[in-house]
Design a protein around this motif. Structure first.
Motif, PDB file in Angstrom:
ATOM      1  N   GLU A   1       1.461   1.122   0.684  1.00  0.00           N
ATOM      2  CA  GLU A   1       1.187   1.918  -0.515  1.00  0.00           C
ATOM      3  C   GLU A   1      -0.254   1.730  -0.975  1.00  0.00           C
ATOM      4  O   GLU A   1      -0.920   2.685  -1.412  1.00  0.00           O
TER       5      GLU A   1
ATOM      6  N   ASP B   1       3.438   6.341  -3.154  1.00  0.00           N
ATOM      7  CA  ASP B   1       4.594   5.607  -3.666  1.00  0.00           C
ATOM      8  C   ASP B   1       5.748   5.901  -2.713  1.00  0.00           C
ATOM      9  O   ASP B   1       6.312   7.000  -2.715  1.00  0.00           O
TER      10      ASP B   1
ATOM     11  N   GLU C   1      -0.318  -8.876   1.353  1.00  0.00           N
ATOM     12  CA  GLU C   1       0.815  -9.266   0.516  1.00  0.00           C
ATOM     13  C   GLU C   1       1.240 -10.684   0.885  1.00  0.00           C
ATOM     14  O   GLU C   1       1.440 -10.997   2.060  1.00  0.00           O
TER      15      GLU C   1
ATOM     16  N   ASP D   1       4.921  -7.913  -7.696  1.00  0.00           N
ATOM     17  CA  ASP D   1       6.298  -7.409  -7.728  1.00  0.00           C
ATOM     18  C   ASP D   1       7.229  -8.613  -7.849  1.00  0.00           C
ATOM     19  O   ASP D   1       7.241  -9.484  -6.972  1.00  0.00           O
TER      20      ASP D   1
ATOM     21  N   PRO E   1       4.490  -2.580  -0.002  1.00  0.00           N
ATOM     22  CA  PRO E   1       3.368  -2.376  -0.942  1.00  0.00           C
ATOM     23  C   PRO E   1       1.991  -2.353  -0.289  1.00  0.00           C
ATOM     24  O   PRO E   1       1.080  -1.704  -0.821  1.00  0.00           O
TER      25      PRO E   1
ATOM     26  N   ARG F   1      -1.498  -6.668  -7.823  1.00  0.00           N
ATOM     27  CA  ARG F   1      -0.139  -6.182  -8.081  1.00  0.00           C
ATOM     28  C   ARG F   1       0.834  -7.328  -7.842  1.00  0.00           C
ATOM     29  O   ARG F   1       0.741  -8.035  -6.828  1.00  0.00           O
TER      30      ARG F   1
ATOM     31  N   ARG G   1      11.492  -2.978  -8.603  1.00  0.00           N
ATOM     32  CA  ARG G   1      10.517  -2.084  -7.960  1.00  0.00           C
ATOM     33  C   ARG G   1      11.014  -0.630  -7.981  1.00  0.00           C
ATOM     34  O   ARG G   1      10.257   0.297  -8.292  1.00  0.00           O
TER      35      ARG G   1
END
Length: 661
Positions: free
Chosen positions: A306, A312, A341, A372, A303, A370, A16
């Motif tokens: 974000e 970021d 998440e 990660d 995240p 997304r 990341r």
């Protein structure tokens, strides 16, 4: 801005940070242990340096080796990631003594918030509400037991150092306090090197809401709104979201202001998270939230912040550490949409979330979200580190859209080679209370066994596994027409039998070839007719009575992973049958469910024990596993001792045969 930084971490954390650094034109140096020589973060970085053997204490927690690597590489700064040395003030000072920049808060700020009891005293002075409980220095067991009575049961014993649910025990009855205290202290000592605890009132319906804060060293502190982390099991977060459901503008302002006061009280610089617990027995109220702790680092769940802010946070970290002011002021920050998440782990929900180890034979990530991750197909999940495979992050215009995207992504996850919690996470997304936003930390426990058990493999899934075991799926992609005639017979239909292991049970399946890509599979007295279409590598279309559905079948040596109907199922061919059963307690034996360290042996040879009595305690993958007697009996043998490192399946204790007792 820095020209080169060293990342003192591993896995998805390092990956990341590398992505942001690369976008900013900052070169990166990775560090790795012997277990991570071929890890994804090593290949992604501009250069990588070995720092020690697989054990974290000798590698990723080896501060001198990391600092020496930074100096040797010419790095100007050290980013600690999150976990390992990220909240170690001695490491911060050592980095600065080496004339390097630590990308994070000061050692003084970390010390101020590193011990929960001292932090809560400091927060009280700053006007931040704290949870009722004992946060003092006295640690005598009898005194703490008395404080628990004064607070009123149920209570929560919590390690004063660290976090992540380690060293935390809920106690509902005074008779259980002593054993819970001993267990919490052992786990805290192992995880943080500090066995001291505090005791707090346990709330019947709590929500875990945290606020992301950022300071810049120039006196400015802002908050980037809240995250709700209430969906937990064993005090560890499972699914996080931002913003928090049901949050009013007035309560958001009150929580944000309290978080900023907390950070300002210690002159905070960099990214941090102020964690609150809210009593929601009467709904979210401004007078019912309390400071729990402050994590002086970037969080695993950053995240989602974000996603709703469009920022970021790693870039903010680098800019602040380089001496720049905060990129935005509080009035410039706003929330856009909703985000979730989910933490995808190698673990078995049906076996009390026991972590899993093994080779990741398949890892296909979903599109439209997304992801990660620090692993890829072919990597090995080892017992040395956290068993996280990936974080799946979904963003939408509102909560319903974001949750639907997350649930869809989890159903599309293709992970083979070891057991995961993907199905459990998808079922959580469909839980009516969670979908309605009615969340608290006890929701998973109340939902019961329906969340934990994986659905049985369908007959279609069995049939596809049998076709793979017999090589028919490979034959269907054979470019040579003669090679596709593996089941050809001049007269009559050809039939073969596949022997599969599924969940520790051996199955025999008779496969009849009825034409090109057309099969009948008989199993347990049932017949399944299916026709295969559009086979492209491991992906194909399956036609069952005119109903066409997509499927994915991966074969890796003797292991077969079938993804069909929104579920994944693991099979093994005959030569592996019998190797996938339970490794823990059963019958007359107590075996290690995974590799680990023996911490306690509570019985000797010849001792009489009762079913359910704790006999052996292991430490594995950052958690304490207590193994109990499988039945009443007499101990026949104890082949291990405290301090032994044992392999998965190793015999820990044996009972005499039942007829002998």
């Amino acid at each position: 801005m820095f020209r080169k930084i060293l990342i003192a971490n591993r896995g998805e954390i390092a990956c990341r940070i590398i992505r942001t650094a690369r976008r900013m034109g900052v070169a990166t140096v990775a560090v790795y242990s012997d277990a991570d020589r071929a890890a994804l973060h090593v290949g992604m970085a501009d250069e990588a340096i070995r720092i020690g053997p697989a054990e974290a204490a000798k590698s990723y927690l080896n501060g001198p080796a990391i600092i020496e690597a930074a100096k040797a590489s010419g790095a100007e700064a050290v980013h600690p990631g999150y976990g390992f040395l990220s909240e170690n003030p001695d490491f911060v000072e050592a980095v600065e003594t080496a004339r390097l920049v630590f990308i994070g808060p000061s050692a003084n700020a970390i010390r101020a918030m590193g011990l929960k009891d001292a932090a809560k005293a400091l927060m009280e002075k700053a006007g931040v509400p704290v949870v009722p409980g004992y946060h003092g220095h006295r640690q005598e067991a009898a005194f703490l037991a008395g404080e628990a009575v004064a607070i009123g049961y149920p209570v929560l014993i919590k390690a004063r150092a660290g976090g992540g649910g380690k060293g935390m025990r809920r106690v509902d009855d005074p008779t259980d306090f002593s054993a819970a205290l001993d267990s919490a202290r052992r786990e805290a000592e192992s995880a943080f090197g500090d066995g001291r605890v505090l005791v707090e009132k346990y709330m019947a319906k709590p929500r875990h809401i945290e606020v992301q804060v950022f300071g810049d060293g120039h006196g400015d502190v802002v908050h980037l709104f809240e995250r709700d982390c209430s969906l937990q099991r064993r005090h560890q977060k499972v699914i996080e979201e931002a913003p928090a459901p049901g949050m009013t503008a007035e309560m958001r302002a009150a929580m944000g202001a309290a978080a900023v006061r907390a950070a300002a009280a210690i002159g905070y610089s960099g990214a941090g998270t102020v964690e609150f617990i809210a009593d929601v027995s009467e709904g979210l109220r401004q007078d019912r939230f309390y400071f729990m702790e402050m994590n002086t680092r970037l969080q695993v769940e950053h995240p989602v912040t974000e996603a709703i802010t469009g920022l970021d946070l790693v870039e903010w970290q680098l800019r602040v550490a380089a001496g720049e002011p905060l990129p935005k002021r509080q009035e410039e920050l706003a929330i856009d949409g909703w985000a979730f998440e989910a933490r995808l782990y190698a673990e078995n929900p049906a076996r009390d979330f026991l972590p899993a180890t093994g080779r990741l034979s398949v890892f296909d990530v979903p599109e439209g979200v997304r992801v990660d991750s620090g692993v890829q197909a072919g990597d090995v999940i080892t017992p040395y580190y956290d068993p996280m495979i990936a974080k799946v992050i979904a963003h939408g215009r509102d909560r319903a859209e974001a949750l639907a995207r997350l649930e869809g992504a989890l159903r599309q996850c293709r992970v083979g080679g070891l057991v995961t919690n993907a199905g459990f996470l998808a079922r959580l997304c469909r839980l009516p209370a969670f979908a309605a936003g009615d969340v608290d930390t006890g929701l998973i426990g109340r939902a019961g066994e329906s969340l934990l058990a994986e659905p049985d493999a369908s007959e279609e899934a069995f049939a596809l596994a049998a076709l793979s075991a017999l090589g028919f799926l490979e034959a269907a992609t054979e470019p040579d027409p003669w090679g596709r005639l593996r089941g050809f017979r001049l007269w009559g239909e050809a039939a073969r039998t596949a022997f599969l292991d599924h969940g520790g049970v051996e199955h025999a399946l008779r496969v009849t070839i009825r034409g090109k890509e057309n099969f009948r599979v008989e199993h347990n007295g049932l017949a399944t007719d299916l026709r295969l279409h559009s086979i492209d590598g491991s992906s194909l279309q399956v036609d069952v009575d005119g109903h066409i559905l997509p499927a994915t079948v991966h074969r890796d040596r003797s292991a077969i992973a079938v993804f069909f109907g929104g579920h994944g199922h693991a099979f093994a061919t005959a030569e592996e049958a019998g190797h996938h059963g339970e490794a823990a307690a059963g019958g007359d034996r107590l075996s290690a469910p995974m590799p680990g360290l023996v911490r306690i042996v509570a019985a000797e040879q010849g001792a009489r024990v009762a079913r359910g009595e704790p006999l052996v305690t292991m430490e594995a993958m950052k958690m304490e596993l207590v193994l109990a007697a499988p039945r009443d009996g007499v101990v026949a043998a104890v082949p291990v001792a405290v301090g032994d490192q044992v392999a998965e399946g190793a015999l820990l204790l044996a009972l005499e045969p039942e007829e002998a007792t």
